[in-house]
Design a protein around this motif. Structure first.
Motif, PDB file in Angstrom:
ATOM      1  N   SER B 106      40.679  33.841  42.231  1.00 14.61           N
ATOM      2  CA  SER B 106      41.109  35.137  41.721  1.00 14.61           C
ATOM      3  C   SER B 106      42.587  34.990  41.380  1.00 14.61           C
ATOM      4  O   SER B 106      43.152  33.903  41.504  1.00 14.61           O
ATOM      5  CB  SER B 106      40.903  36.229  42.770  1.00 14.61           C
ATOM      6  OG  SER B 106      41.817  36.044  43.833  1.00 14.61           O
ATOM      7  N   LEU B 159      38.304  41.315  46.837  1.00 12.02           N
ATOM      8  CA  LEU B 159      37.560  41.540  45.592  1.00 12.02           C
ATOM      9  C   LEU B 159      36.941  42.920  45.580  1.00 12.02           C
ATOM     10  O   LEU B 159      36.503  43.439  46.611  1.00 12.02           O
ATOM     11  CB  LEU B 159      36.452  40.495  45.447  1.00 12.02           C
ATOM     12  CG  LEU B 159      36.920  39.034  45.359  1.00 12.02           C
ATOM     13  CD1 LEU B 159      35.719  38.100  45.300  1.00 12.02           C
ATOM     14  CD2 LEU B 159      37.817  38.847  44.148  1.00 12.02           C
ATOM     15  N   HIS B 163      36.229  43.137  39.332  1.00 15.65           N
ATOM     16  CA  HIS B 163      37.298  42.129  39.289  1.00 15.65           C
ATOM     17  C   HIS B 163      36.857  40.898  38.532  1.00 15.65           C
ATOM     18  O   HIS B 163      35.691  40.530  38.540  1.00 15.65           O
ATOM     19  CB  HIS B 163      37.711  41.736  40.718  1.00 15.65           C
ATOM     20  CG  HIS B 163      38.618  42.741  41.347  1.00 15.65           C
ATOM     21  ND1 HIS B 163      39.258  42.491  42.546  1.00 15.65           N
ATOM     22  CD2 HIS B 163      38.988  43.983  40.964  1.00 15.65           C
ATOM     23  CE1 HIS B 163      39.983  43.548  42.872  1.00 15.65           C
ATOM     24  NE2 HIS B 163      39.834  44.473  41.923  1.00 15.65           N
ATOM     25  N   ARG B 182      32.644  38.233  36.187  1.00 17.13           N
ATOM     26  CA  ARG B 182      33.069  39.532  36.659  1.00 17.13           C
ATOM     27  C   ARG B 182      32.199  39.947  37.850  1.00 17.13           C
ATOM     28  O   ARG B 182      30.974  39.809  37.807  1.00 17.13           O
ATOM     29  CB  ARG B 182      32.926  40.574  35.550  1.00 17.13           C
ATOM     30  CG  ARG B 182      34.221  41.302  35.280  1.00 17.13           C
ATOM     31  CD  ARG B 182      34.042  42.232  34.089  1.00 17.13           C
ATOM     32  NE  ARG B 182      35.000  41.932  33.028  1.00 17.13           N
ATOM     33  CZ  ARG B 182      36.302  42.233  33.093  1.00 17.13           C
ATOM     34  NH1 ARG B 182      36.790  42.823  34.163  1.00 17.13           N
ATOM     35  NH2 ARG B 182      37.109  41.951  32.099  1.00 17.13           N
TER      36      ARG B 182
END
Ligand SMILES: Nc1ncnc2c1ncn2[C@@H]1O[C@H](COP(=O)(O)OP(=O)(O)OP(=O)(O)O)[C@@H](O)[C@H]1O
Ligand SMILES: [Mg+2]
Lengths: 242, 410
Positions: B106, B159, B163, B182
Motif C-alpha cells: 500500500s 486497509l 483502497h 482495489r
C-alpha cells in the motif's frame, strides 16, 4: 422304609492338637411318623447330629440315609435337591427370609420344586388356616412376633411334605407359653398328618411331649426311650457303666 | 410369587442408601464416558467435515509433483476437460485455484501474502471465509482489479474497502510481475493466520498477473462426508491417470489420522479408568451386601436352593444395580449430549479465539457433542458386562461355603 437311618456315624473336629468328638459313633433309626426329641447337655452333639442328618454337614465316618437315600457321594447339587425334597428345617432363630412375606417364605420350597403357582397358593393358604396363622399370609417377617415367625417357619418346613422335619431348639428363643404352643402345634401335625419330627431341646416341659427321647452324652447315645417304655439303656455306653 | 428377579429387586432395596449411592456413582461415571466421547467424536468429525474453514477440501488434484515444490510452472492445463471428467458424487463441490506467493504494497506498508486466484462462485462452496465477507462484497466475476483481504491484514496495513494496492508476484517465466488492485471486501476467517496472509483475486486476473494460461495449480474438492474421501480419490485417480496427482486430506495432513488414534486412545484410557472405578463400586456394594447376608444364603441352601441358584440370585442383584445405574447414566449422559448437540457445550472462544488451528485445519473453539446410538449403547453395555464380571466373585465365595458354615455366620 425308615425316614432316617444313622449307622455308626462320627463327626470329629480337629482343634489344633486335640480332636473334638462332637458325634462319636451314633446309630439311630427314625421311622416315618415319629415325634422324637434329642436331649443332652450343652456340647453333647445335638446340633452336630441334626446338621449331619439334614445333609448340611458331612460325617467323618459312618452312613446316613434319608428316606432310603445314602448321602455319601452325592454332589452338592444332588444334596441340595435332597434337602429340598426330603428335609424340612426349623431353626432356633426362625431364619425367615426378610424380603419375602410369610406366604412367600412358606412357598419357597414349593417354588424350588416348580409346583405351579395356583397350586402353591392353595396349599399355603390351607396350611396357614390350619395352623391358625391365616391372617399372616401377607405379613413381613420383620413385623411378626417370634412365635408368629416360628409358626411360619414350621409351615415352610412342612409345606413340601418332607420325609423328616429337623428342628434344632425351636423353642429356645420363645417364652414358655409360646414355646409350649409351638410344640403342641408340631405334635398335632405329627398326629394328624404323620409328619416326622426330630427336634432338640433343653426344656424339660418340651421334652415331656416327645414320643421318643434320645439322650446324647459326649457325642454318644446314652439312652433311647419311648413314651410308656421304661428307659432302655444302650448297651456298652450305658451311663451306669461310666 | 416371585421369580429370581423379584427377590433380587427387593434385596437391592434392603439398603436403600447404599444402593442409591452406588447407582449415582456408577451412573455418573457412565454419563461422563458418554459425554466425553461424544464431545471428542464431534470434535474429530467437525475437524474433518469442516475443512472448508480453511479452504482445504477433502481431495486435492494437482499436476504431478506440484505439492513437492509448488512450482508455478506445474499447472493443470486442460482444466475444463479435467473438471468435466471428474467422477464425483453430485453433492461434491469443486473449485480450481491458481496459487502464488506475493508482496502486497500500500502507500504505507508491505506485506508478504499468499495469492489465491479463484472463481468466486465455486470458491464460496469450499472456503468458509468467502461466505464471511464482513465489509464490502465479493468482487463481480468480470472484475479484474478486485481483491479480497482478511481482517487481520486489513488492520495491519490500515486497509479500507476501495483502497488501492499493488501486488507483485514471480511470474511463470521467472520475471517479476505486478498489477494494481482495489480492495472490494474484507473477509473474516476463523484462523488468524489466514486472515493475515491470504488474499483472493479472480482466476483470470491471477492468470494475467502470473503470465500463465487460464489453467489451475490446484483443484479442491469438498465432499459431503469426509469418510468418502478415500474411495472417491481412488476412482478419480483411476480416471485421471498418472499425469495428475490426487491426494486425500488424510494423505496431505497425516496429523488427522494421528490425532484420531491419539484421541481414541485417550477415550479408551479414560473409559477404562472410569469403568475400573465403576467395577470397584459394584464390587464393594455386592461384597458388603452379600457377606452381611451369609446366614441367609445358608438358610436358602438348607431349604434346597442349589449353589447355582445362589450365584444366579447374586448376579441378578448386580444386574439390577447395573440397570438402575444405566438408567441414571443414560438420563444424564444422553440429556447433556442432546443439549450439547444443539447448543455449545463448551465455549473456549474467549480463551482461544474462535478458531483452533492444527496443521492447517481450523476447528471452531465452540464445542458440541455428537449423540449416536453406538456411542451411548456401547458404554451402557460395558456397565452390564462389568456388573456381571464383578458379581462373580462374591457369588462364588458364598456358593462355596458349606451350608453349615454359612448358617453359623451372624
Ligand atoms: N465347627 C466346629 N469346630 C470345632 N468344634 C465344634 C464345631 N461345632 C461344634 N463343635 C464342638 O462339638 C461339640 C458338640 O457341639 P454341638 O453344638 O453339637 O453341641 P450341642 O449339643 O448342640 O450343644 P448346645 O446344647 O449348647 O447347643 C462341642 O464340644 C462343640 O464345641
Ligand atoms: Mg446346639
Amino acid at each position: 422304609m425308615p425316614a432316617v437311618e444313622v449307622i455308626e456315624v462320627k463327626r470329629h473336629y480337629q482343634a489344633g492338637a486335640t480332636t473334638v468328638r462332637a458325634v462319636d459313633g451314633v446309630s439311630l433309626t427314625v421311622e416315618k411318623g415319629e415325634f422324637m426329641a434329642i436331649a443332652g447337655p450343652s456340647g453333647s452333639g445335638k446340633t452336630t447330629l441334626l446338621n449331619l442328618i439334614g445333609a448340611l454337614d458331612e460325617p467323618t465316618s459312618g452312613t446316613i440315609r434319608i428316606d432310603g437315600v445314602d448321602l455319601a457321594g452325592l454332589s452338592r447339587r444332588q444334596v441340595a435337591d435332597l434337602r429340598r425334597d426330603k428335609v424340612g428345617f426349623v431353626f432356633q432363630a426362625y431364619n425367615l427370609i426378610p424380603v419375602l412375606t410369610a406366604a412367600e417364605n412358606a412357598e419357597y420350597v414349593l417354588e424350588l420344586q416348580r409346583v405351579p403357582r395356583v397350586e402353591r397358593r392353595k396349599r399355603i393358604s390351607q396350611l396357614f388356616t390350619e395352623l391358625g396363622i391365616g391372617d399372616l399370609v401377607d405379613a413381613w417377617p420383620g413385623k411378626m412376633s417370634g412365635g408368629q415367625q416360628q409358626r411360619v417357619a414350621v409351615a415352610r418346613a412342612i409345606a413340601a411334605l418332607p420325609a423328616v422335619v429337623l428342628a434344632d431348639e425351636p423353642t429356645a428363643n420363645l417364652d414358655q407359653v409360646t414355646g409350649q404352643a409351638l410344640v403342641d402345634m408340631m405334635h398335632r401335625l405329627n398326629h394328624e398328618h404323620g409328619v416326622t419330627f426330630i427336634f432338640s431341646t433343653h426344656d424339660p416341659m418340651v421334652l415331656e411331649k416327645a414320643e421318643r427321647v434320645v439322650r446324647l452324652v459326649d457325642g454318644k447315645i446314652a439312652s433311647d426311650q419311648r413314651k410308656g417304655e421304661t428307659a432302655r439303656q444302650i448297651a456298652a455306653e450305658a451311663p451306669a457303666a461310666r | 410369587m416371585l421369580g429370581l428377579l423379584t427377590i433380587a429387586w427387593r434385596n437391592v432395596w434392603r439398603n436403600r442408601r447404599r444402593t442409591l449411592i452406588s447407582m449415582s456413582a456408577i451412573g455418573l461415571g457412565l454419563a461422563l464416558v458418554i459425554i466425553y466421547s461424544g464431545l471428542i467424536a464431534r470434535m474429530m468429525g467437525d475437524a474433518k467435515e469442516q475443512l472448508d474453514n480453511a479452504g482445504l477440501g477433502h481431495l486435492e488434484i494437482t499436476a504431478k509433483g506440484w505439492r513437492a515444490n509448488r512450482s508455478p510452472k506445474l499447472a493443470i492445463d486442460d482444466l475444463d476437460g479435467v473438471v468435466a471428467s471428474l467422477p464425483l458424487p453430485p453433492s461434491a463441490e469443486v473449485s480450481a485455484r491458481l496459487l502464488s506467493r506475493g508482496l502486497l504494497s500500500s502507500a504505507r506498508a508491505n506485506q508478504a501474502v499468499e495469492v489465491h486466484g479463484v472463481d468466486w462462485g465455486q470458491e464460496r462452496a469450499v472456503a468458509l471465509y468467502l461466505r464471511e465477507v464482513r465489509q464490502g462484497a465479493v468482487p463481480a466475476d468480470d472484475d479484474a482489479q478486485g481483491i479480497l483481504v482478511g481482517e487481520q491484514l486489513a488492520e495491519r496495513m490500515h486497509l479500507k474497502v476501495g483502497h488501492k494496492l499493488r501486488l507483485m508476484v514471480q511470474r511463470a517465466d521467472g520475471e517479476m510481475g505486478a498489477a494494481l488492485f482495489r480492495v472490494r471486501g474484507i473477509f473474516h476467517a476463523l484462523s488468524p493466520s489466514i486472515g493475515q496472509r491470504r488474499v483472493l483475486i479472480s482466476r483470470a486476473a491471477a492468470a494475467e498477473l502470473l503470465g500463465a494460461d487460464r489453467g489451475a495449480h490446484q483443484i479442491v474438492v469438498q465432499l459431503e462426508r469426509a469418510a468418502d474421501a478415500a474411495p472417491v480419490a481412488a476412482t478419480v485417480r483411476a480416471k485421471l491417470g498418472a499425469e495428475l496427482e490426487v491426494l486425500t486430506y488424510a494423505q496431505i495432513y497425516p496429523i488427522f489420522e494421528a490425532m484420531e488414534s491419539l484421541v481414541n486412545g485417550a477415550i479408551v484410557v479414560a473409559s477404562v479408568f472410569v469403568y475400573f472405578l465403576v467395577g470397584l463400586g459394584i464390587l464393594n456394594t455386592m461384597l458388603m451386601s452379600v457377606l452381611e447376608r451369609t446366614r441367609e444364603f445358608g438358610v436358602m441352601q438348607a431349604l434346597g436352593t442349589r449353589p447355582g441358584g445362589v450365584v444366579r440370585l447374586i448376579i441378578a442383584e448386580s444386574f439390577w444395580i447395573a440397570t438402575l445405574s444405566v438408567v441414571l447414566g443414560l438420563a444424564i449422559g444422553v440429556g447433556v449430549s442432546w443439549v450439547g448437540s444443539r447448543t455449545a457445550l463448551l465455549d473456549f472462544s474467549r480463551q482461544m479465539g474462535e478458531g483452533i488451528e492444527f496443521s492447517g485445519a481450523v476447528l471452531s473453539a465452540v464445542f458440541h457433542t455428537e449423540l449416536s446410538v453406538r456411542g451411548v449403547l456401547l458404554p451402557a453395555l460395558y456397565v452390564y458386562v462389568m456388573a456381571l464380571v464383578v458379581a462373580l466373585y462374591p457369588a462364588w465365595r458364598v456358593s462355596r461355603l458349606r451350608p453349615v458354615d454359612a448358617l453359623r455366620a451372624t
